[in-house]
Design a protein around this motif. Structure first.
Motif, PDB file in Angstrom:
ATOM      1  N   ASP A  13      38.318   7.670 -17.604  1.00 58.02           N
ATOM      2  CA  ASP A  13      38.464   9.115 -17.350  1.00 58.02           C
ATOM      3  C   ASP A  13      37.757   9.450 -16.055  1.00 58.02           C
ATOM      4  O   ASP A  13      36.618   9.031 -15.841  1.00 58.02           O
ATOM      5  CB  ASP A  13      37.800   9.936 -18.466  1.00 58.02           C
ATOM      6  CG  ASP A  13      38.590   9.789 -19.762  1.00 58.02           C
ATOM      7  OD1 ASP A  13      39.776   9.459 -19.683  1.00 58.02           O
ATOM      8  OD2 ASP A  13      37.989   9.998 -20.827  1.00 58.02           O
ATOM      9  N   PRO A  55      41.796  -1.764 -18.665  1.00 59.07           N
ATOM     10  CA  PRO A  55      41.214  -0.531 -19.212  1.00 59.07           C
ATOM     11  C   PRO A  55      41.449   0.641 -18.274  1.00 59.07           C
ATOM     12  O   PRO A  55      41.661   0.465 -17.077  1.00 59.07           O
ATOM     13  CB  PRO A  55      39.729  -0.850 -19.300  1.00 59.07           C
ATOM     14  CG  PRO A  55      39.490  -1.944 -18.330  1.00 59.07           C
ATOM     15  CD  PRO A  55      40.770  -2.703 -18.208  1.00 59.07           C
ATOM     16  N   GLU A 107      41.421  -2.428 -29.181  1.00 67.00           N
ATOM     17  CA  GLU A 107      40.098  -3.064 -29.131  1.00 67.00           C
ATOM     18  C   GLU A 107      40.284  -4.551 -29.482  1.00 67.00           C
ATOM     19  O   GLU A 107      41.045  -4.896 -30.373  1.00 67.00           O
ATOM     20  CB  GLU A 107      39.193  -2.374 -30.155  1.00 67.00           C
ATOM     21  CG  GLU A 107      37.826  -2.988 -30.335  1.00 67.00           C
ATOM     22  CD  GLU A 107      36.765  -2.358 -29.432  1.00 67.00           C
ATOM     23  OE1 GLU A 107      35.593  -2.670 -29.645  1.00 67.00           O
ATOM     24  OE2 GLU A 107      37.113  -1.582 -28.515  1.00 67.00           O
ATOM     25  N   LYS A 154      38.503   2.391 -21.544  1.00 68.34           N
ATOM     26  CA  LYS A 154      39.334   2.667 -22.729  1.00 68.34           C
ATOM     27  C   LYS A 154      40.520   1.720 -22.754  1.00 68.34           C
ATOM     28  O   LYS A 154      41.200   1.538 -21.750  1.00 68.34           O
ATOM     29  CB  LYS A 154      39.859   4.101 -22.673  1.00 68.34           C
ATOM     30  CG  LYS A 154      38.791   5.147 -22.855  1.00 68.34           C
ATOM     31  CD  LYS A 154      39.431   6.492 -23.185  1.00 68.34           C
ATOM     32  CE  LYS A 154      38.387   7.520 -23.551  1.00 68.34           C
ATOM     33  NZ  LYS A 154      37.545   7.930 -22.412  1.00 68.34           N
ATOM     34  N   ARG A 155      40.740   1.139 -23.923  1.00 63.20           N
ATOM     35  CA  ARG A 155      41.930   0.310 -24.128  1.00 63.20           C
ATOM     36  C   ARG A 155      42.634   0.789 -25.383  1.00 63.20           C
ATOM     37  O   ARG A 155      41.992   1.250 -26.310  1.00 63.20           O
ATOM     38  CB  ARG A 155      41.529  -1.163 -24.331  1.00 63.20           C
ATOM     39  CG  ARG A 155      41.095  -1.872 -23.080  1.00 63.20           C
ATOM     40  CD  ARG A 155      40.859  -3.355 -23.385  1.00 63.20           C
ATOM     41  NE  ARG A 155      40.593  -4.114 -22.182  1.00 63.20           N
ATOM     42  CZ  ARG A 155      39.401  -4.174 -21.580  1.00 63.20           C
ATOM     43  NH1 ARG A 155      38.372  -3.526 -22.082  1.00 63.20           N
ATOM     44  NH2 ARG A 155      39.233  -4.887 -20.486  1.00 63.20           N
ATOM     45  N   GLU A 156      43.959   0.642 -25.357  1.00 66.06           N
ATOM     46  CA  GLU A 156      44.725   1.010 -26.561  1.00 66.06           C
ATOM     47  C   GLU A 156      44.233   0.175 -27.736  1.00 66.06           C
ATOM     48  O   GLU A 156      44.088   0.647 -28.840  1.00 66.06           O
ATOM     49  CB  GLU A 156      46.215   0.696 -26.342  1.00 66.06           C
ATOM     50  CG  GLU A 156      46.840   1.502 -25.238  1.00 66.06           C
ATOM     51  CD  GLU A 156      47.492   2.763 -25.758  1.00 66.06           C
ATOM     52  OE1 GLU A 156      48.352   2.624 -26.624  1.00 66.06           O
ATOM     53  OE2 GLU A 156      47.113   3.864 -25.288  1.00 66.06           O
ATOM     54  N   GLY A 195      35.187  -3.119 -24.772  1.00 64.11           N
ATOM     55  CA  GLY A 195      34.566  -1.800 -24.830  1.00 64.11           C
ATOM     56  C   GLY A 195      33.159  -1.876 -24.283  1.00 64.11           C
ATOM     57  O   GLY A 195      32.784  -2.836 -23.619  1.00 64.11           O
ATOM     58  N   ASN A 219      32.763   4.255 -19.729  1.00 69.70           N
ATOM     59  CA  ASN A 219      33.377   3.835 -20.986  1.00 69.70           C
ATOM     60  C   ASN A 219      34.832   3.435 -20.763  1.00 69.70           C
ATOM     61  O   ASN A 219      35.700   4.284 -20.681  1.00 69.70           O
ATOM     62  CB  ASN A 219      33.264   4.970 -22.006  1.00 69.70           C
ATOM     63  CG  ASN A 219      33.651   4.498 -23.388  1.00 69.70           C
ATOM     64  OD1 ASN A 219      33.698   3.290 -23.647  1.00 69.70           O
ATOM     65  ND2 ASN A 219      33.949   5.429 -24.277  1.00 69.70           N
TER      66      ASN A 219
END
Ligand SMILES: [Fe+2]
Length: 279
Positions: free
Chosen positions: A277, A274, A171, A167-169, A153, A165
């Protein structure tokens, strides 16, 4: 192949001049490149014309990796604000080493500029081995027994609105000594980063954060950092266990910035990539 090797800053990086990608590595070339890589943490090449396979071969040669290649695994990976599925397509990145949060981060990280337009963000590099050598004795004694939580993260309240930022399912995190031993060279590395170190295990809260900021001042002091201004054909090869990298702000509608990323060795465990957006 006679190579000329020049320091780019006191603490990190050697520029390599005279590499001929049409020739096989001979023993002397291998020796020179490996020595500069492990002594200086980063190799800088300007204006090379190389394909994916050569980049892969060079990375693997540095560590004698004869496992599966990135090319075999069709691991076409671009850090780019224009390529479809480009990684980290916008925003700023704080200093980090890739996969600091994993038990076995990969060793070699290379970025090759396939297309970079003027005005693109630079990449900065700092050397955790050098920073560790430069620590004042009392501070070093203080941190010697301490551990850090390295987490995936972005930025634990050290950020800003312009950071990307990922994003991963899931952490992920991993605890390491703050003074970590380099897996290959055995050298002590100051192993905390702005992006991935969540906290000091033995000193949680504000006091721990204050200590981390003191260590960041050491790691990221401008005199310790090499800033690479990209041009087409540049290749940066980093010792991912020793050095950290960061980059300035990249805009989706800004100048094209496409870097081909090849790593070695390919991690045994497959981690989810990752997502970002694109808003
Ligand atoms: Fe990275």
């Amino acid at each position: 192949m006679a190579l000329e090797i020049r320091k780019v800053t006191d603490g990190v990086g050697s520029e390599v001049i005279g590499l001929d990608p049409s020739k096989e590595f001979d023993d002397e070339t291998r020796r020179q490149l490996r020595e500069a890589f492990f002594e200086r943490g980063a190799l800088v090449f300007r204006g090379l014309d190389i394909d994916y396979d050569y980049q892969d071969k060079l990375c693997r040669m540095l560590i004698g990796d004869d496992g599966p290649s990135a090319a075999e695994r069709r691991d076409n990976f671009f850090v780019s604000n224009k390529e479809e599925n480009g990684a980290a397509p916008y925003g700023r990145l704080l200093f980090h080493a890739d996969m600091m949060w994993a038990e076995e981060p990969f060793e070699v990280l290379s970025l090759y500029a396939t297309k970079v337009e003027p005005g693109s963000a630079s990449t900065s590099v700092t050397n955790g081995v050098y920073a560790c050598e430069q620590l004042p004795d009392d501070l070093r004694r203080q941190i010697e027994p301490l551990h850090a939580v390295q987490a995936s993260g972005q930025a634990y309240n050290r950020g800003g609105e312009d950071l990307i930022n990922p994003k991963r399912e899931q952490e992920r995190s991993h605890v390491t000594p703050i003074i970590h031993r380099h897996r290959r060279t055995g050298k002590p590395v100051l192993y905390v980063s702005q992006q991935n170190t969540r906290e000091i295990v033995e000193i949680p809260g504000d006091d721990g954060e204050k200590m981390l900021q003191t260590l960041f001042d050491q790691l990221y002091a401008p005199r310790h950092v090499y800033e690479h201004q990209w041009r087409d054909g540049d290749l940066l090869v980093l010792d991912n266990l020793a050095v950290q990298h960061s980059r300035g702000y990249v805009a989706l509608d800004g100048p094209t910035r496409t870097l081909r990323k090849v790593i070695a060795p390919i991690p045994k465990q497959k981690y989810e990539r990752p997502t970002f957006d694109r808003t």
